[in-house]
Scaffold this motif. Structure first.
Motif, mmCIF file in Angstrom:
data_model
loop_
_atom_site.group_PDB
_atom_site.id
_atom_site.type_symbol
_atom_site.label_atom_id
_atom_site.label_comp_id
_atom_site.label_asym_id
_atom_site.label_seq_id
_atom_site.Cartn_x
_atom_site.Cartn_y
_atom_site.Cartn_z
ATOM 1 N N ARG A 63 0.845 -1.194 0.000
ATOM 2 C CA ARG A 63 0.000 0.000 0.000
ATOM 3 C C ARG A 63 0.879 1.243 0.000
ATOM 4 O O ARG A 63 1.931 1.273 0.631
ATOM 5 C CB ARG A 63 -0.894 0.048 1.240
ATOM 6 N N SER B 249 0.579 5.873 -0.255
ATOM 7 C CA SER B 249 -0.330 7.000 -0.041
ATOM 8 C C SER B 249 -1.132 7.270 -1.299
ATOM 9 O O SER B 249 -0.594 7.279 -2.403
ATOM 10 C CB SER B 249 0.447 8.259 0.333
ATOM 11 N N CYS B 250 -2.412 7.497 -1.122
ATOM 12 C CA CYS B 250 -3.293 7.757 -2.258
ATOM 13 C C CYS B 250 -3.104 9.201 -2.729
ATOM 14 O O CYS B 250 -2.719 10.086 -1.964
ATOM 15 C CB CYS B 250 -4.742 7.513 -1.851
ATOM 16 N N CYS C 266 -5.337 11.307 -3.394
ATOM 17 C CA CYS C 266 -6.267 12.232 -2.757
ATOM 18 C C CYS C 266 -5.726 12.757 -1.430
ATOM 19 O O CYS C 266 -6.069 13.859 -1.023
ATOM 20 C CB CYS C 266 -7.629 11.575 -2.548
ATOM 21 N N THR D 81 -10.644 5.303 -5.179
ATOM 22 C CA THR D 81 -9.476 4.426 -5.249
ATOM 23 C C THR D 81 -9.095 3.873 -3.886
ATOM 24 O O THR D 81 -8.798 2.697 -3.752
ATOM 25 C CB THR D 81 -8.281 5.190 -5.845
ATOM 26 N N CYS D 82 -9.108 4.716 -2.864
ATOM 27 C CA CYS D 82 -8.667 4.273 -1.538
ATOM 28 C C CYS D 82 -9.825 3.988 -0.584
ATOM 29 O O CYS D 82 -9.597 3.571 0.546
ATOM 30 C CB CYS D 82 -7.746 5.313 -0.921
ATOM 31 N N ARG E 44 -4.908 5.274 1.601
ATOM 32 C CA ARG E 44 -3.870 4.368 1.101
ATOM 33 C C ARG E 44 -4.446 3.568 -0.059
ATOM 34 O O ARG E 44 -5.585 3.142 -0.017
ATOM 35 C CB ARG E 44 -3.405 3.400 2.188
ATOM 36 N N MET E 45 -3.659 3.379 -1.103
ATOM 37 C CA MET E 45 -4.099 2.611 -2.267
ATOM 38 C C MET E 45 -3.074 1.529 -2.568
ATOM 39 O O MET E 45 -1.967 1.538 -2.032
ATOM 40 C CB MET E 45 -4.287 3.514 -3.470
#
Length: 99
Positions: free
Chosen positions: A48, A50-51, A53, A65-66, A71-72
């Motif tokens: 994972r 950081s996303c 957004c 997404t997250c 987190r993505m």
């Protein structure tokens, strides 16, 4: 509990223990099982990152997404956390230049 129930319970537990033992041995001996691949350098093995957004937001976090976690899945390893080599086939062709 009767003796038949205890026998069935003991048999079931021994089957589960045997399956766990076989799986652990197979994971150690099979390089495709993920045991021998190094950690992904992008996510440090977590799978994972950081996303987007959360990187460019003004305090609010959450997108599709997250799912609001911030987190993505890592793009480098696909969320597995391991860096796996990609198989590639390289072909070399001779040019048809007259000598």
């Amino acid at each position: 509990m009767g003796p038949i129930v205890l026998t069935q319970l003991a048999t079931g537990l021994s089957v589960l223990a045997g399956a766990a033992l076989v799986k652990s041995v197979m994971d150690q001996n099979n390089p495709m099982a993920g045991g021998s691949f190094p950690r992904c350098p992008s996510c440090n093995g977590t799978g994972r990152v950081s996303c987007f957004c959360s990187r460019w937001s003004d305090g609010d976090v959450g997108c599709r997404t997250c799912s609001g976690s911030g987190r993505m899945a890592c793009n480098s390893c696909g969320g597995t956390g391991t860096g796996r080599p990609l198989p590639a086939q390289i072909t070399v062709r001779r040019s048809n230049t007259p000598s």
